[in-house]
Design an enzyme around this catalytic site. Structure first.
Site, PDB file in Angstrom:
ATOM      1  N   HIS A 170       0.837  -1.202   0.000  1.00 44.19           N
ATOM      2  CA  HIS A 170       0.000   0.000   0.000  1.00 44.19           C
ATOM      3  C   HIS A 170       0.871   1.251   0.000  1.00 44.19           C
ATOM      4  O   HIS A 170       2.042   1.229   0.376  1.00 44.19           O
ATOM      5  CB  HIS A 170      -1.006  -0.024   1.141  1.00 44.19           C
ATOM      6  CG  HIS A 170      -0.512   0.352   2.497  1.00 44.19           C
ATOM      7  ND1 HIS A 170      -0.594   1.639   2.985  1.00 44.19           N
ATOM      8  CD2 HIS A 170       0.022  -0.385   3.508  1.00 44.19           C
ATOM      9  CE1 HIS A 170      -0.134   1.670   4.229  1.00 44.19           C
ATOM     10  NE2 HIS A 170       0.247   0.457   4.566  1.00 44.19           N
TER      11      HIS A 170
ATOM     12  N   GLU B  88      -5.257   1.636   2.516  1.00 46.18           N
ATOM     13  CA  GLU B  88      -5.039   0.520   3.442  1.00 46.18           C
ATOM     14  C   GLU B  88      -5.226   0.965   4.880  1.00 46.18           C
ATOM     15  O   GLU B  88      -5.794   0.241   5.703  1.00 46.18           O
ATOM     16  CB  GLU B  88      -3.633  -0.052   3.237  1.00 46.18           C
ATOM     17  CG  GLU B  88      -3.352  -1.343   4.000  1.00 46.18           C
ATOM     18  CD  GLU B  88      -2.760  -1.146   5.389  1.00 46.18           C
ATOM     19  OE1 GLU B  88      -2.517  -2.159   6.072  1.00 46.18           O
ATOM     20  OE2 GLU B  88      -2.527   0.012   5.800  1.00 46.18           O
ATOM     21  N   GLU B  89      -4.727   2.158   5.190  1.00 39.90           N
ATOM     22  CA  GLU B  89      -4.766   2.613   6.582  1.00 39.90           C
ATOM     23  C   GLU B  89      -6.197   2.795   7.084  1.00 39.90           C
ATOM     24  O   GLU B  89      -6.477   2.597   8.265  1.00 39.90           O
ATOM     25  CB  GLU B  89      -3.992   3.927   6.737  1.00 39.90           C
ATOM     26  CG  GLU B  89      -2.509   3.842   6.412  1.00 39.90           C
ATOM     27  CD  GLU B  89      -1.712   3.008   7.401  1.00 39.90           C
ATOM     28  OE1 GLU B  89      -2.311   2.376   8.290  1.00 39.90           O
ATOM     29  OE2 GLU B  89      -0.476   2.973   7.289  1.00 39.90           O
TER      30      GLU B  89
ATOM     31  N   ASP C  74       4.141  -4.848   3.285  1.00 40.54           N
ATOM     32  CA  ASP C  74       3.583  -3.634   3.867  1.00 40.54           C
ATOM     33  C   ASP C  74       4.734  -2.745   4.318  1.00 40.54           C
ATOM     34  O   ASP C  74       5.079  -1.759   3.682  1.00 40.54           O
ATOM     35  CB  ASP C  74       2.666  -4.025   5.032  1.00 40.54           C
ATOM     36  CG  ASP C  74       1.823  -2.880   5.540  1.00 40.54           C
ATOM     37  OD1 ASP C  74       2.280  -1.731   5.456  1.00 40.54           O
ATOM     38  OD2 ASP C  74       0.716  -3.125   6.040  1.00 40.54           O
TER      39      ASP C  74
ATOM     40  N   HIS D  28       2.947   5.402  12.740  1.00 40.70           N
ATOM     41  CA  HIS D  28       1.745   6.207  12.518  1.00 40.70           C
ATOM     42  C   HIS D  28       1.832   7.608  13.119  1.00 40.70           C
ATOM     43  O   HIS D  28       0.804   8.226  13.416  1.00 40.70           O
ATOM     44  CB  HIS D  28       0.491   5.481  13.038  1.00 40.70           C
ATOM     45  CG  HIS D  28       0.056   4.365  12.159  1.00 40.70           C
ATOM     46  ND1 HIS D  28      -1.152   3.706  12.325  1.00 40.70           N
ATOM     47  CD2 HIS D  28       0.640   3.766  11.089  1.00 40.70           C
ATOM     48  CE1 HIS D  28      -1.275   2.755  11.411  1.00 40.70           C
ATOM     49  NE2 HIS D  28      -0.195   2.775  10.652  1.00 40.70           N
TER      50      HIS D  28
END
Length: 672
Positions: free
Chosen positions: A360, A407-408, A435, A541
């Site tokens: 992604h 994706e997130e 990923d 993140h």
């Protein structure tokens, strides 16, 4: 048990049909010294692979990552579209037939997010505090999205606080035993041990009014080592964003379970967002440990169980109160556009069998490690395959590379593409995922059991920056205590340590969910694998997962990016060209038997004797393992015409699907 028994026996039926009808005399096995299981001409394949391995370039990988991470690029933003255009350009330069595929999905951006400590009197906390350290070149970009949780509803509430450790079912059960009532409260939990959406779901089921999820320094902050920018660990104001959507119900667009959310889809074919099982009901938002500190410090009530104690400098209590918090969440939900980039190289012989590989591209902020270390490595793998194509090589099977978007937010781009291409993927021999390609130097992999030996064999052909092969260094790491995945490494890692070992070899982890292989494996039964190279990574993140962090702590010389490009590309080349599909269902059978032994023990512990009747499923699993062993022998000495053998192999993982889906979760179909 009956469903599982039938799924396991279906494999044996497939194998029996194949063995009776195989045509041609057995041909001599490939060179016994070769690692190229599945190939008659091992030397020819090795020559192709050597040419591929010479191409991926650390300097080009660095250029890709610098370009991809120069701006925050959350899914659906103009900056996200710019990364799609960049990837499409590189795919086309490599000679891939490339298109950008759009989907319309229901996702939120934050409009207003605030968390205030309103009691006890005289104590102030207004969050979320902006992420900041003394020196970071990327932190002040005005496009950095404020900390928030994807898929959280809007909400205004004020309530006493209860601390619930990691927010697992056991943690909530312990609160009950302590006579602490979470109903109507705002529950504070820390990241780790389970998916953030599961934390929200359990809190919702237990009656909480809202939830705050914070990162404790025990898990990925100063307890682990120096914090960024001096070290790789989470600084005080670092916040983990992330979706809390109930992906365990189904992933992808919340309004189109099982249906591709193409832009032309009529509104009548979507379900209302408020009726979607994927959407949480209670407001949830993340905080840094800087902001969680005064909340937790001002809780009374019983001391927390000692294994709940984090690394903030006071004794943790469970509450409720006197700490009281006011949450104000205003989410901007809209149908927004995602852009998947799809590149294909048509197979010369088996063009309807797609070998799919993907990563992604979207990130919560810059995403240098997650996900764009994977995108950069994928682009160098594509570069290598492009050079093979230009030299005149053509794969036997069609190659498909996917740069997934969204994706997130909930595995959206990959799930929608899989749902749109379900018919074409019925013959796909594999999906290879990457990923997070690099956060450090320790190689690891997860896969369905039939691909575990394939992954080991691939790494035996790839050189390691440490000298020797990737496999040799993986093996050394596996023999040391340090190889065990810590709960910190598990933050942001969708892999699971293996529940069982079918072979005495380096451990290949198990695939659960949480990354883009989910739709391929759990919905369609396409055998899947995921690879990465991990290390000390405390900025998951957050705004600090950027090029500066990666260049300093992740892979300064980009040699592990080169390694991962080689592993990823070699998986694709080898699977595409194999004469006999290189699955190992003997190892699969051994693992299933071990799963059942563990399940039987748990049943005895919970229900006593006589426990559940495991007789039929154990018999089916033994039959499965025996059939897998016979199949493996046949693969090592195949008939001249391998078409029927390969078709049986292709059908096997699909035979483990439950057509009506799992109980109460019909989108998920895989019985194992």
């Amino acid at each position: 048990m009956k469903v599982l028994s039938l799924a396991l026996l279906s494999f044996a039926i497939l194998f029996s049909g194949s063995s009776k009808n195989a045509q041609g005399r057995p041909s001599p096995p490939a060179n016994a010294k070769s690692l190229l299981f599945g190939f008659r001409d091992a030397a020819g394949e090795s020559a192709v692979e050597s040419r591929f391995l010479a191409v991926p370039d650390p300097k080009l990988a660095e250029e890709h990552l610098r370009t991809l991470t120069k701006e925050p690029h959350m899914a659906g933003t103009p900056e996200d579209k710019a990364t799609a255009d960049y990837v499409a350009k590189k795919f086309r330069e490599a000679g891939l037939d490339t298109e950008i595929v759009e989907y319309k999905v229901w996702i939120n951006y934050p409009s207003e997010i605030s968390v205030d400590l309103t009691a006890p009197a005289g104590v102030e906390m207004h969050g979320p505090t902006r992420e900041h350290v003394d020196s970071d070149p990327f932190q002040d970009d005005p496009r950095v999205v404020m900390p928030f949780n994807g898929m959280s509803p809007s909400g205004d509430l004020e309530a006493d606080v209860v601390y619930a450790n990691y927010g697992t079912p056991d943690d909530f059960d312990k609160l009950e035993k302590l006579k602490v009532d979470v109903r109507g409260k705002i529950v504070v939990v820390r990241y780790g041990q389970n998916f953030r959406g599961v934390k929200a779901f359990i809190a919702q089921e237990r009656g909480a009014a809202g939830m705050i999820i914070y990162s404790d320094p025990a898990d990925d902050g100063w307890r682990r080592g120096d914090k960024y920018p001096e070290g790789p660990w989470r600084p005080d104001t670092g916040v983990q964003r992330g979706s809390i959507g109930y992906m365990f119900e189904f992933p992808g667009d919340p309004t189109t379970p099982g249906v591709a959310s193409i832009p032309s889809l009529p509104p009548s074919e979507r379900i209302a967002p408020q009726a979607s099982a994927q959407m949480p009901k209670i407001p949830v938002t993340p905080l840094s440990y800087h902001d969680a500190w005064p909340i937790l410090q001002h809780l009374s009530g019983p001391d927390s169980p000692r294994d709940w104690q984090g690394s903030l400098p006071f004794t943790y209590h469970v509450g409720p109160g006197p700490a009281r918090v006011k949450m104000h969440l205003k989410q901007d939900y809209q149908f927004r556009t995602l852009w998947d980039v799809i590149g294909k190289a048509r197979g010369s012989e088996l063009h309807d069998e797609w070998v799919v590989a993907g990563n992604h591209r979207d990130a919560w902020v810059y995403g240098a490690v997650d996900p764009n270390s994977g995108t950069a490595a994928m682009l160098e793998a594509v570069h290598g395959i492009g050079e093979l194509l230009k030299s005149g090589w053509t794969p036997k099977r069609t190659l498909v590379f996917g740069s997934w978007d969204g994706e997130e937010e909930g595995l959206m781009g990959s799930t929608e593409w899989v749902e749109q291409n379900e018919a074409e993927l019925r013959k796909a021999p594999a999906y290879f995922n990457m990923d997070v390609a690099v956060s450090g130097q320790k190689f690891g992999a997860s896969a369905v059991p039939c691909l575990k030996q394939f992954i080991r064999d691939v790494t035996k052909a790839v050189p390691s920056p440490k000298g020797g092969t990737v496999y040799e260094n993986w093996e050394k790491s596996a023999q040391s205590a340090a190889s065990v995945q810590s709960r910190t490494e598990a933050i942001g890692d969708s892999r699971r340590t293996p529940a069982a070992q079918g072979r005495s070899d380096v451990p290949v982890g198990d695939l659960g969910s949480g990354s883009d292989y989910t739709a391929f494996l759990q919905h369609l039964g396409v055998p899947s694998a995921d690879v990465s190279s991990s290390g000390s990574y405390g900025v998951y993140h957050s705004v600090f997962d950027n090029f500066a962090w990666f260049k300093k702590f992740g892979d300064p010389d980009f040699v592990y990016e080169q390694q991962m490009a080689r592993v990823f590309g070699l998986e694709v080349v080898r699977m595409a060209d194999a004469d006999v599909i290189p699955y190992d269902y003997e190892e699969y059978g051994k693992e299933i038997n071990a799963y059942l032994d563990a399940a039987h023990k748990r049943a005895r512990d919970k229900f006593g004797e006589p426990a559940l009747d495991f007789g039929p499923v154990n018999a089916a699993a033994r039959h499965f393992e025996a059939a897998g062993s016979k199949m493996l022998a046949k693969q090592k000495s195949p008939p001249r015409d391998v078409a029927r053998l390969n078709q049986t192999l292709l059908a096997t993982e699909r035979a483990l699907l439950v057509p009506q889906g799992l109980p109460r979760r019909p989108w998920y179909r895989h019985a194992i």
